[in-house]
Design an enzyme around this catalytic site. Sequence first.
Site, PDB file in Angstrom:
ATOM      1  N   GLY A 128      -2.446 -10.745   7.247  1.00  0.00           N
ATOM      2  CA  GLY A 128      -2.315 -12.199   7.303  1.00  0.00           C
ATOM      3  C   GLY A 128      -2.003 -13.071   5.249  1.00  0.00           C
ATOM      4  N   GLY A 153       1.836 -12.056  17.473  1.00  0.00           N
ATOM      5  CA  GLY A 153       2.446 -11.792  16.443  1.00  0.00           C
ATOM      6  C   GLY A 153       1.023 -11.447  15.860  1.00  0.00           C
ATOM      7  CB  VAL A 206      -7.070  -1.291   0.193  1.00  0.00           C
ATOM      8  CG1 VAL A 206      -7.948  -0.905   0.950  1.00  0.00           C
ATOM      9  CG2 VAL A 206      -6.276  -0.140   0.222  1.00  0.00           C
ATOM     10  CD  GLU A 258      -8.694  -6.146  -4.990  1.00  0.00           C
ATOM     11  OE1 GLU A 258      -9.542  -6.352  -6.021  1.00  0.00           O
ATOM     12  OE2 GLU A 258      -9.604  -5.966  -4.515  1.00  0.00           O
ATOM     13  CE  LYS A 271      -0.036  -1.129   4.306  1.00  0.00           C
ATOM     14  NZ  LYS A 271       0.058  -2.750   5.518  1.00  0.00           N
ATOM     15  CG  ASP A 299      -1.983  -0.157   7.332  1.00  0.00           C
ATOM     16  OD1 ASP A 299      -1.056  -1.076   6.530  1.00  0.00           O
ATOM     17  OD2 ASP A 299      -3.261  -0.755   7.501  1.00  0.00           O
ATOM     18  N   GLY A 312      -6.529  -6.549   2.198  1.00  0.00           N
ATOM     19  CA  GLY A 312      -6.374  -7.832   2.229  1.00  0.00           C
ATOM     20  C   GLY A 312      -6.773  -8.357   1.412  1.00  0.00           C
ATOM     21  CE  LYS A 361      -4.178  -1.564   4.985  1.00  0.00           C
ATOM     22  NZ  LYS A 361      -4.174  -2.184   6.150  1.00  0.00           N
TER      23      LYS A 361
END
Length: 397
Positions: free
Chosen positions: A296, A181, A126, A123, A99, A195, A128, A199
């Site tokens: 992820g 995590g 933004v 794709e 991004k 972030d 995921g 987006k």
Amino acid sequence: MKAAIMGFGTIGSGVYTVLTTNEDIIAKRVGEKIELKYILDLREFPGEPWEKLVVNDYKTIAEDPEVDIVVETMGGVEPAYTFVKAMLEAGKHVTTSNKALVADKGADLIKTARENNVNFLFEASVGGGIPIIRPILECLTGDVIEEISGIVNGTTNYIMTKMTMDGSDFADVLKEAQDLGYAEKDPTADIEGHDAQRKIAILTSLICGQQVEYTDIPTEGISQITADDIKYANAVNRRIKLLATSTATGNTYIARVAPYLLDPKHPLYSVDDVFNAIFVHGNMLGDGMFYGSGAGSLPTASAVVGDIVEMARHKDENIPLEWKEEKLELADPSGVECRFFVRVKSSKDDVKKAFGDVEFVEGIVEGEIGFMTNVMSEADYDSKASSLDVVKMIRVK
Ligand code: HSE
């Protein structure tokens, strides 16, 4: 067709897994096999099944005429920009999950792709694994998108959900998210909203067809949200969520990233944990919502591989995509009207003098009161609140 992956971290290795796990179905859908020829990384991966594919110089890929499709999953603007530009100029299609690269260089790379009769798709940048960019560009292309608002950061949504469910403090939940995590060791980009800012800049650029600078979007994160704020939110039957939002006004948009209090009737209210969702209001569609795994390895790789298939199906043509380099001037956000929830260390009389009749929330924190304003512009709120000792203000959606 032959492909290469640049950057074999969380997402890049996920792309390898998707391509190998679903090899046959992908070949059937494309009409031919997609063979991975190179992996660009600084590491060597001795003993791994992909060891022989590893190269350390991006020019090996750029200069190989056999490579048709390149995946960029390195992250950051440089050297990703230099590498991607070189691939497009060499006549290769590129898909990215990055991004930062798309927000900063999207218009430029789309133009470069067009000039070289290839495609630059993104794709995964933004939401995921959630399909949002192609739906906006293709399915909703007959609509004027009047609002796009999303929970587009999984880390902060997880933190806000845990704080809401457990009543815990921000710092404790952040530590837990890092141990699991979900949050990075340096969580600044997520928790300060940077972030989400990139987006919503990408989404706004797509719905208006021109460059929206992410730095023009006022951004607040969740690091200042406390367990006391959550108690106040519960008292007014609302939840606090970090939203990235863009609303049409005249010929432009007003965009903002900030924590908002959401009413239970709002479609984003029950989007919890690491999930993302993007709410869209089109002038013909009305309301729509896209929900799912927003981060992820495999969810994000799923979107990247979707782009690979799309590019393989259009290997000899550029799919038209409007994102002009000319910058869109966003409207002044102080004109936006909404309600505001305010915590003050002022007397009820002083609040009434400034805001008129409002409903108070008392007994949450000693020495202060909370109240919700009527709908007003932010400029109006600022001027009225200037006479009060404000502890915290949270916008209400
Ligand atoms: N750090 C991001 C998030 C990853 O938490 O949503 C996906 O962009």
